[in-house]
Design a protein around this motif. Structure first.
Motif, PDB file in Angstrom:
ATOM      1  N   ASP A 486       7.960  39.802   9.255  1.00 41.40           N
ATOM      2  CA  ASP A 486       8.817  40.601  10.130  1.00 41.40           C
ATOM      3  C   ASP A 486      10.239  40.068  10.185  1.00 41.40           C
ATOM      4  OD1 ASP A 486       6.717  42.212  10.740  1.00 41.40           O
ATOM      5  OD2 ASP A 486       6.189  41.164  12.586  1.00 41.40           O
ATOM      6  N   THR A 487      10.378  38.755  10.194  1.00 40.72           N
ATOM      7  CA  THR A 487      11.707  38.159  10.302  1.00 40.72           C
ATOM      8  C   THR A 487      12.110  37.459   9.013  1.00 40.72           C
ATOM      9  OG1 THR A 487      10.633  36.240  11.298  1.00 40.72           O
ATOM     10  CG2 THR A 487      11.668  37.802  12.795  1.00 40.72           C
ATOM     11  N   HIS A 488      11.263  37.566   7.998  1.00 44.76           N
ATOM     12  CA  HIS A 488      11.532  36.924   6.710  1.00 44.76           C
ATOM     13  C   HIS A 488      11.866  35.443   6.925  1.00 44.76           C
ATOM     14  CE1 HIS A 488      12.187  36.744   2.511  1.00 44.76           C
ATOM     15  NE2 HIS A 488      13.502  36.776   2.515  1.00 44.76           N
ATOM     16  N   THR A 489      11.015  34.796   7.684  1.00 42.32           N
ATOM     17  CA  THR A 489      11.227  33.397   8.053  1.00 42.32           C
ATOM     18  C   THR A 489      10.062  32.540   7.573  1.00 42.32           C
ATOM     19  OG1 THR A 489      12.448  34.017  10.045  1.00 42.32           O
ATOM     20  CG2 THR A 489      11.455  31.832  10.040  1.00 42.32           C
ATOM     21  N   ILE A 490      10.384  31.351   7.095  1.00 39.62           N
ATOM     22  CA  ILE A 490       9.344  30.366   6.806  1.00 39.62           C
ATOM     23  C   ILE A 490       9.423  29.306   7.895  1.00 39.62           C
ATOM     24  CG2 ILE A 490       8.626  28.522   5.234  1.00 39.62           C
ATOM     25  CD1 ILE A 490       9.693  30.292   2.937  1.00 39.62           C
ATOM     26  N   ALA A 491       8.342  29.169   8.651  1.00 38.06           N
ATOM     27  CA  ALA A 491       8.320  28.190   9.740  1.00 38.06           C
ATOM     28  C   ALA A 491       7.313  27.097   9.390  1.00 38.06           C
ATOM     29  CB  ALA A 491       7.942  28.871  11.055  1.00 38.06           C
ATOM     30  N   ILE A 492       7.793  25.872   9.318  1.00 37.98           N
ATOM     31  CA  ILE A 492       6.902  24.735   9.042  1.00 37.98           C
ATOM     32  C   ILE A 492       7.181  23.692  10.123  1.00 37.98           C
ATOM     33  CG2 ILE A 492       6.142  23.053   7.326  1.00 37.98           C
ATOM     34  CD1 ILE A 492       7.317  24.809   5.154  1.00 37.98           C
ATOM     35  N   SER A 493       6.153  23.403  10.916  1.00 42.90           N
ATOM     36  CA  SER A 493       6.377  22.603  12.123  1.00 42.90           C
ATOM     37  C   SER A 493       6.466  21.112  11.833  1.00 42.90           C
ATOM     38  CB  SER A 493       5.230  22.842  13.101  1.00 42.90           C
ATOM     39  OG  SER A 493       4.049  22.258  12.595  1.00 42.90           O
ATOM     40  N   ALA A 494       7.030  20.382  12.787  1.00 44.36           N
ATOM     41  CA  ALA A 494       7.102  18.922  12.692  1.00 44.36           C
ATOM     42  C   ALA A 494       5.702  18.335  12.535  1.00 44.36           C
ATOM     43  CB  ALA A 494       7.775  18.357  13.942  1.00 44.36           C
ATOM     44  N   ALA A 495       4.748  18.834  13.338  1.00 44.58           N
ATOM     45  CA  ALA A 495       3.396  18.282  13.285  1.00 44.58           C
ATOM     46  C   ALA A 495       2.768  18.519  11.914  1.00 44.58           C
ATOM     47  CB  ALA A 495       2.526  18.903  14.377  1.00 44.58           C
ATOM     48  N   PHE A 496       3.058  19.651  11.304  1.00 48.16           N
ATOM     49  CA  PHE A 496       2.515  19.929   9.975  1.00 48.16           C
ATOM     50  C   PHE A 496       3.138  18.990   8.942  1.00 48.16           C
ATOM     51  CE2 PHE A 496       2.370  21.727   5.800  1.00 48.16           C
ATOM     52  CZ  PHE A 496       1.134  22.328   5.705  1.00 48.16           C
ATOM     53  N   ILE A 497       4.446  18.925   8.946  1.00 51.85           N
ATOM     54  CA  ILE A 497       5.142  18.119   7.934  1.00 51.85           C
ATOM     55  C   ILE A 497       4.679  16.675   8.012  1.00 51.85           C
ATOM     56  CG2 ILE A 497       7.390  17.191   7.223  1.00 51.85           C
ATOM     57  CD1 ILE A 497       8.622  19.850   8.115  1.00 51.85           C
ATOM     58  N   GLU A 498       4.624  16.163   9.237  1.00 52.03           N
ATOM     59  CA  GLU A 498       4.265  14.764   9.389  1.00 52.03           C
ATOM     60  C   GLU A 498       2.875  14.458   8.893  1.00 52.03           C
ATOM     61  OE1 GLU A 498       5.599  12.385  12.897  1.00 52.03           O
ATOM     62  OE2 GLU A 498       5.000  14.384  13.542  1.00 52.03           O
ATOM     63  N   LEU A 519       6.792  24.985   0.813  1.00 54.80           N
ATOM     64  CA  LEU A 519       7.905  25.941   0.870  1.00 54.80           C
ATOM     65  C   LEU A 519       7.773  26.993  -0.233  1.00 54.80           C
ATOM     66  CD1 LEU A 519      10.669  23.271   1.460  1.00 54.80           C
ATOM     67  CD2 LEU A 519      10.317  25.241   2.967  1.00 54.80           C
ATOM     68  N   GLY A 520       7.434  26.539  -1.439  1.00 56.20           N
ATOM     69  CA  GLY A 520       7.286  27.466  -2.559  1.00 56.20           C
ATOM     70  C   GLY A 520       6.156  28.450  -2.317  1.00 56.20           C
ATOM     71  N   HIS A 521       5.064  27.941  -1.749  1.00 53.47           N
ATOM     72  CA  HIS A 521       3.915  28.788  -1.436  1.00 53.47           C
ATOM     73  C   HIS A 521       4.322  29.866  -0.427  1.00 53.47           C
ATOM     74  CE1 HIS A 521      -0.427  29.564  -0.459  1.00 53.47           C
ATOM     75  NE2 HIS A 521       0.109  29.900   0.701  1.00 53.47           N
ATOM     76  N   GLU A 522       4.965  29.448   0.648  1.00 54.94           N
ATOM     77  CA  GLU A 522       5.315  30.410   1.704  1.00 54.94           C
ATOM     78  C   GLU A 522       6.331  31.433   1.203  1.00 54.94           C
ATOM     79  OE1 GLU A 522       3.479  30.614   4.118  1.00 54.94           O
ATOM     80  OE2 GLU A 522       2.512  28.658   4.082  1.00 54.94           O
ATOM     81  N   LEU A 523       7.325  30.976   0.448  1.00 50.21           N
ATOM     82  CA  LEU A 523       8.315  31.922  -0.075  1.00 50.21           C
ATOM     83  C   LEU A 523       7.641  32.933  -1.008  1.00 50.21           C
ATOM     84  CD1 LEU A 523      11.126  33.007  -0.414  1.00 50.21           C
ATOM     85  CD2 LEU A 523      11.665  31.111  -1.960  1.00 50.21           C
ATOM     86  N   SER A 524       6.657  32.488  -1.766  1.00 51.56           N
ATOM     87  CA  SER A 524       5.977  33.391  -2.700  1.00 51.56           C
ATOM     88  C   SER A 524       5.215  34.497  -1.973  1.00 51.56           C
ATOM     89  CB  SER A 524       5.023  32.594  -3.600  1.00 51.56           C
ATOM     90  OG  SER A 524       5.751  31.631  -4.330  1.00 51.56           O
ATOM     91  N   HIS A 525       4.860  34.256  -0.706  1.00 51.70           N
ATOM     92  CA  HIS A 525       4.192  35.321   0.049  1.00 51.70           C
ATOM     93  C   HIS A 525       5.093  36.545   0.229  1.00 51.70           C
ATOM     94  CE1 HIS A 525       0.215  33.999   0.883  1.00 51.70           C
ATOM     95  NE2 HIS A 525       0.577  32.882   1.492  1.00 51.70           N
ATOM     96  N   ALA A 526       6.411  36.352   0.103  1.00 53.17           N
ATOM     97  CA  ALA A 526       7.316  37.502   0.192  1.00 53.17           C
ATOM     98  C   ALA A 526       7.127  38.431  -1.007  1.00 53.17           C
ATOM     99  CB  ALA A 526       8.767  37.026   0.273  1.00 53.17           C
ATOM    100  N   PHE A 527       6.427  37.944  -2.037  1.00 54.62           N
ATOM    101  CA  PHE A 527       6.273  38.726  -3.273  1.00 54.62           C
ATOM    102  C   PHE A 527       4.816  38.995  -3.629  1.00 54.62           C
ATOM    103  CE2 PHE A 527       9.998  35.955  -3.518  1.00 54.62           C
ATOM    104  CZ  PHE A 527      10.996  36.910  -3.628  1.00 54.62           C
ATOM    105  N   ASP A 528       3.888  38.554  -2.780  1.00 54.27           N
ATOM    106  CA  ASP A 528       2.476  38.689  -3.163  1.00 54.27           C
ATOM    107  C   ASP A 528       2.054  40.160  -3.103  1.00 54.27           C
ATOM    108  OD1 ASP A 528       1.360  39.483  -0.663  1.00 54.27           O
ATOM    109  OD2 ASP A 528       1.133  37.413  -0.011  1.00 54.27           O
TER     110      ASP A 528
END
Ligand SMILES: [Zn+2]
Length: 680
Positions: A486-498, A519-528
């Motif tokens: 909806d917002t064309h946003t990739i959100a990756i939280s601090a808790a996830f990254i850590e 990041l590559g995985h999430e961006l690719s969802h814009a094209f799946d």
């Protein structure tokens, strides 16, 4: 009222263990990572990456966790959710001098949490705070009242048959605006009598009736027995119309938009004016989305048949059930027992966990701000950001060069790459949580007020442009990595990254093998294959369309030949979108690594070259151990392939993997060059 977000990476676990002991940070296991971030202690030194990269990278860890997994602890001591939960508990219980941020909202969050654990006050107050809610239900007389009460209960997050969900949707100029859609929020899902065996349906019906009777009884309903039977009938009828085939879903969502006049034509008995007036959204948008128009049409008929008394009992039952966590122990236990016997293996067992989770959810900004201040530095955020920008560059490069795209498809794809919003670690700017009164010994009242004020905060925004701070929608303490279309946003939280990304600071190879891959995985969802980029392909040439489909067909066939578990094949169609994101994502992340590291790739750290560290970091990020029961269930219903398959299948498609480990035809991971799949 529910805010819309889809989890698509990492693990969503319900924590079942009772957190015991002191709230201090547990000593972190496996902190003996060496300088690159690859943990050699997890390796199986008898396995070769050329035969099984996943096993070679994680074998020791997998063996160690296997015993714990079969004991029922989903991820043993390596549970990201558990770590985040412990940290939240410290934020709520530490003496205030230890707080790094001291916003009034954080203080209210701490009081909210304390009230949730004040068992004596909860027993003493009982369901008194629900009296005004029950009074509204009891006062229902006609269709107008029914619609208004549905709307009122929905704003308190009580699951009613006509619920409202706020989300963002691009307007005609492409800017995201706050919109609302009408959804159904489920029934108890009694099985359809015709499709299940009569005996088990009878048993379930008896058990459910008994449960509803107990819950109504606990709320002080003198006619609980008769009412329970009515509620079950209504639930069964709801479940029938919810599971009926829905022809309207063949239409894309943008065509399921209804003006007030069209809504009245769809469901003439339901008083839509009363519904929208009650929740404060009347006239704010020209139309609303309706998720399942066929369901709404059928519900309209059903509401014409159900008695007012049955409907009242149904709504009261839903209210008690939804607020059971803040009600006396007898109510809470009744619900837990019912869920346990229904085969739900992970109901919220502990009040403590409910308190932590609920407080984190209702005060996401105040709590997230403190969490970030404690656990995620600005420097780490900057590193994550730099990784994301490099990934964007690499992705752009691939899309620019992909020879199968026609001009129109390429232009659209590049625009998507250029405009995706990265929301990493914590938000760029801090807003404040909705302000509602918090009373230290009134858990139930606090929860009601919190729901109401969150609803109002959404309702105020309806129809307005979503601004950048709102789009920056990551919640630091939630363990999540998502692409929000909806917002064309990739959100990756601090808790996830850590937890899941081995290194941000030391080594490019592990940084891109970890965060770069996510990041590559999430961006690719814009094209799946489910993304609007593909589903709105109206201006593409036939040739481009055929190429895109051929790539997906190859992916489907490639994965369905693989085994999820011994004797169970991967469902190639079910997992296609995730496999697409994996293959395209890892390949782009590897490019980003090469662009970033240049000649430094040859540098050996921890006995591994740069490309080897990239693949080891990737494999270790996906380490996962579950018990056999969960593994079988996932193989049948998860849209992701099992982690072992995800790691090995993707690596095999890449020539860079073959080069990194000198993989030759006699190795199990070898794939002939003409069988390697490239998306871009
Ligand atoms: Zn995904």
């Amino acid at each position: 009222m529910i805010a819309f977000k889809t989890l698509c990476f990492g693990t969503a676990l319900v924590l079942t263990t009772l957190l015991a002991g002191c709230p201090e940070e547990s000593s972190e296991s496996d902190s003996h990572a060496q300088t690159s971030g690859v943990v050699r202690a997890w390796f199986d030194t008898h396995a070769r990456p050329q035969d099984d990269l996943y096993r070679a990278a994680n074998g020791h860890w997998l063996d160690r966790e296997a015993a714990r997994a079969d004991d029922g602890a989903a991820h043993g001591g390596d549970n990201a959710d558990e770590r985040s939960t412990q940290r939240l508990r410290a934020i709520f219980e530490d003496p205030s001098r230890k707080l790094k941020t001291s916003t009034p909202s954080l203080q209210r969050a701490r009081d909210f949490y304390a009230s949730y654990l004040d068992r004596a006050a909860i027993e003493r107050r009982g369901s008194r705070s629900l009296e005004p809610v029950f009074a509204r239900i009891d006062a229902m007389r006609d269709a107008r009242d029914i619609a208004a009460v549905f709307s009122y209960l929905d704003s308190l997050d009580i699951p009613v048959p006509v619920a409202n969900q706020f989300f963002t949707h691009p307007d005609d100029a492409g800017h995201p605006r706050w919109a609302s859609r009408i959804i159904d929020r489920g029934s108890l899902f009694l099985p359809d009598e015709s499709s299940a065996n009569a005996q088990s349906v009878d048993a379930l019906r008896t058990r459910t009736t008994d449960y509803i009777r107990k819950m109504l009884n606990l709320s002080g309903d003198a006619g609980a027995a008769a009412h329970a039977a009515d509620v079950v009938d209504f639930e069964a009828a709801l479940s029938r119309i919810q599971s009926a085939p829905r022809s309207s879903e063949d239409r894309p969502e943008s065509d399921r938009r209804f003006t007030p006049t069209e809504l009245r034509a769809l469901a003439p008995r339901f008083d839509w004016d009363a519904y929208f007036e009650e929740n404060g959204t009347s006239g704010k948008t020209a139309s609303v989305f309706v998720e399942h128009p066929d369901y709404i049409r059928a519900l309209d008929m059903l509401l014409g048949q159900v008695s007012l008394d049955a409907l009242k009992a149904h709504l009261k039952f839903k209210t008690i059930e939804q607020y059971a966590d803040a009600l006396p122990e007898a109510v809470r236990n009744t619900r837990i027992q019912f869920k346990l016997r229904g085969g739900d293996t992970s109901p919220d067992m502990s009040r403590l966990h409910a308190a932590i989770e609920t407080t984190g959810r209702y005060f996401p900004l105040a709590v997230g701000r403190e969490y970030a201040a404690r656990h995620f530095t600005a420097e780490r955020k900057a590193h994550a950001r730099a990784t994301a920008e490099q990934l964007r560059k690499a992705y752009r490069d691939r899309v620019s060069k992909a020879d199968w795209l026609d001009a129109e498809a390429r232009k659209q794809a590049l625009t998507l790459v250029d405009t995706v919003v990265f929301s990493l670690g914590y938000p760029d700017a801090w807003g404040d949580d909705p302000a509602h009164a918090v009373v230290r010994d009134d858990a139930l009242g606090n929860l009601l007020r919190a729901n109401h004020s969150h609803h109002d905060a959404w309702a105020v925004k309806l129809g307005t442009r979503a601004d950048l701070t709102e789009r920056d929608s990551v919640t630091p303490h939630a363990v999540e990595a998502v692409y929000i279309p909806d917002t064309h946003t990739i959100a990756i939280s601090a808790a996830f990254i850590e937890h899941w990304v081995s290194s941000l600071d030391n080594d490019d190879a592990t940084r891109y093998g970890g965060l770069g891959v996510v990041l590559g995985h999430e961006l690719s969802h814009a094209f799946d294959p489910g993304a609007s980029w593909f589903t709105d392909h109206r201006n593409w040439s036939e040739a481009t369309l055929a190429h895109y489909r051929a790539r997906n067909d190859r992916l489907t066939h490639y994965y369905e030949k693989l085994e999820a578990l011994p004797g169970i094949q991967v469902d190639g169609a079910l997992t296609l979108a995730e496999n697409f994101a994996d293959v395209a994502g890892v390949q782009a992340a590897y490019d980003a690594y090469v662009m970033s590291a240049g000649a430094a790739q040859a540098r050996v750290i921890d006995g591994l070259t740069g490309p080897q560290r990239f693949f080891y970091a990737y494999a270790q990020m996906h380490r996962s151990q579950t018990n056999t029961y969960d593994a079988i269930e996932s193989a049948e219903s998860d849209s992701h392939a099992p982690k072992r398959v995800r790691v090995n299948a993707v690596a095999r498609t890449m020539s860079s993997f073959h080069d990194a480990f000198s993989v030759v035809p006699r190795d199990a991971m070898y794939l002939p060059p003409n069988e390697r799949i490239v998306i871009w």
